[in-house]
Scaffold this active site. Structure first.
Site, PDB file in Angstrom:
ATOM      1  N   GLU A 134       0.831  -1.205   0.000  1.00  0.00           N
ATOM      2  CA  GLU A 134       0.000   0.000   0.000  1.00  0.00           C
ATOM      3  C   GLU A 134       0.866   1.256   0.000  1.00  0.00           C
ATOM      4  OE1 GLU A 134      -3.894  -1.457   2.590  1.00  0.00           O
ATOM      5  OE2 GLU A 134      -2.089  -0.855   3.641  1.00  0.00           O
ATOM      6  N   ASP A 144     -12.307  -4.333  -2.066  1.00  0.00           N
ATOM      7  CA  ASP A 144     -13.184  -5.505  -2.141  1.00  0.00           C
ATOM      8  C   ASP A 144     -14.546  -5.120  -1.594  1.00  0.00           C
ATOM      9  OD1 ASP A 144     -13.180  -6.414   0.956  1.00  0.00           O
ATOM     10  OD2 ASP A 144     -11.201  -5.686   0.367  1.00  0.00           O
TER      11      ASP A 144
HETATM   12  N1  SAH Z   1      -4.243 -11.296   3.127  1.00  0.00           N
HETATM   13  C1  SAH Z   1      -3.738 -10.136   2.471  1.00  0.00           C
HETATM   14  C2  SAH Z   1      -3.332  -9.091   3.454  1.00  0.00           C
HETATM   15  C3  SAH Z   1      -4.356  -8.641   4.412  1.00  0.00           C
HETATM   16  S1  SAH Z   1      -5.710  -7.816   3.735  1.00  0.00           S
HETATM   17  C4  SAH Z   1      -2.595 -10.511   1.579  1.00  0.00           C
HETATM   18  O1  SAH Z   1      -2.377 -11.664   1.388  1.00  0.00           O
HETATM   19  O2  SAH Z   1      -1.917  -9.621   1.040  1.00  0.00           O
HETATM   20  C5  SAH Z   1      -6.147  -6.767   4.982  1.00  0.00           C
HETATM   21  C6  SAH Z   1      -5.603  -5.398   4.881  1.00  0.00           C
HETATM   22  O3  SAH Z   1      -6.355  -4.636   3.966  1.00  0.00           O
HETATM   23  C7  SAH Z   1      -5.723  -4.689   6.220  1.00  0.00           C
HETATM   24  O4  SAH Z   1      -4.653  -3.803   6.420  1.00  0.00           O
HETATM   25  C8  SAH Z   1      -7.065  -3.963   6.130  1.00  0.00           C
HETATM   26  O5  SAH Z   1      -7.040  -2.677   6.724  1.00  0.00           O
HETATM   27  C9  SAH Z   1      -7.361  -3.878   4.649  1.00  0.00           C
HETATM   28  N2  SAH Z   1      -8.635  -4.449   4.188  1.00  0.00           N
HETATM   29  C10 SAH Z   1      -9.000  -4.488   2.878  1.00  0.00           C
HETATM   30  N3  SAH Z   1     -10.213  -5.053   2.738  1.00  0.00           N
HETATM   31  C11 SAH Z   1     -10.650  -5.399   3.968  1.00  0.00           C
HETATM   32  C12 SAH Z   1     -11.849  -6.032   4.463  1.00  0.00           C
HETATM   33  N4  SAH Z   1     -12.819  -6.416   3.662  1.00  0.00           N
HETATM   34  N5  SAH Z   1     -11.945  -6.243   5.796  1.00  0.00           N
HETATM   35  C13 SAH Z   1     -10.957  -5.860   6.616  1.00  0.00           C
HETATM   36  N6  SAH Z   1      -9.810  -5.255   6.206  1.00  0.00           N
HETATM   37  C14 SAH Z   1      -9.644  -5.020   4.905  1.00  0.00           C
END
Ligand code: SAH
Length: 240
Positions: free
Chosen positions: A15, A203
């Site tokens: 990010e 998303d």
């Molecule tokens: N699993 C991902 C990384 C985590 S995603 C990967 O493999 O790269 C979560 C990150 O994105 C967090 O920092 C959060 O703030 C944000 N985020 C984006 N969409 C989200 C959602 N639907 N619920 C919670 N956090 C979300």
């Protein structure tokens, strides 16, 4: 509304990278007391602003980015101590909701508060502590001028949305779901520094496609939108 010193707190390296490059940020030293903490600091000048970007850093125990509230709280305190900002911005990706008209790539600025959705503590007084409702700086006019939406941002430490989370989110009226903003806001508020959150929808929570799949598919494009949105906001907020 002129700010002079802004701290932007971000969770994931993916990010932060486009923004760091766009503003020509350079690594900055953390205070000595923060030497054991994973967060990384960068400084830059942007639109007459002295900017510090604090990124969660890598978790030494699992090797992944420190996302979520614990690291966000630490990074915020480090940035506030190192930079003495007059505004703190929690910036990153987030889940949005079809039911509130969100689409991937939409940009939200927090208003009128940032809340928590997964701290369920039904004990006298602790219920309000759990909801963690924090007021934000009123940047509605600037957000509207920039074509950004305004809405309540809600924070929890899980990527999924449990049934209990969904109920809390519906009750709070939140439109933006992520994992850091309430922690950033709490620490900023403790330090009496105004705070906001700027979140790009990566998303849609109420879409049948699984959130991790949507997130992975959209991350590369939304971080560029995030870069441009943070820069545009800073350009409006700074002295020029
Ligand atoms: N699993 C991902 C990384 C985590 S995603 C990967 O493999 O790269 C979560 C990150 O994105 C967090 O920092 C959060 O703030 C944000 N985020 C984006 N969409 C989200 C959602 N639907 N619920 C919670 N956090 C979300």
């Amino acid at each position: 509304m002129d700010f002079k010193r802004v701290a932007v707190v971000m969770a994931m390296e993916a990010e932060a990278e486009p923004l760091l490059e766009a503003v020509g940020a350079r690594p900055a030293d953390a205070p000595a007391w923060a030497a054991a903490l994973p967060c990384k600091l960068y400084s830059a000048y942007e639109a007459g602003l002295e900017l510090m970007v604090a990124v969660g850093g890598t978790d030494p125990f699992t090797g992944v980015d420190c996302i979520g509230t614990q690291a966000a709280a630490l990074a915020t305190q480090v940035a506030v101590s190192a930079h003495a900002p007059d505004l703190v911005v929690s910036a990153g990706t987030a889940g949005g909701y079809r039911r509130s008209g969100a689409e991937v790539g939409h940009v939200y600025v927090a208003w009128p508060r940032i809340v928590c959705h997964d701290r369920r503590i039904p004990l006298g007084g602790f219920d309000a502590f759990g909801r963690g409702e924090h007021p934000v700086a009123d940047l509605r006019a600037t957000a509207a001028e920039l074509g950004m939406r305004s809405g309540i941002v809600t924070t929890g430490d899980s990527l999924d949305e449990s049934t209990a989370d969904a109920e809390a989110i519906a009750a709070s009226g939140a439109e933006v779901k992520e994992m850091e903003a309430a922690a950033v806001a709490w620490v900023a508020r403790l330090n009496e520094v105004p705070v906001t959150a700027l979140k790009v929808i990566s998303d849609l929570v109420d879409d049948p496609a699984p959130t991790p799949e949507q997130f992975a598919a959209n991350l590369g494009s939304v971080v560029l939108i995030l870069r441009d949105a943070v820069k545009a906001l800073l350009d409006r907020l700074g002295p020029g």
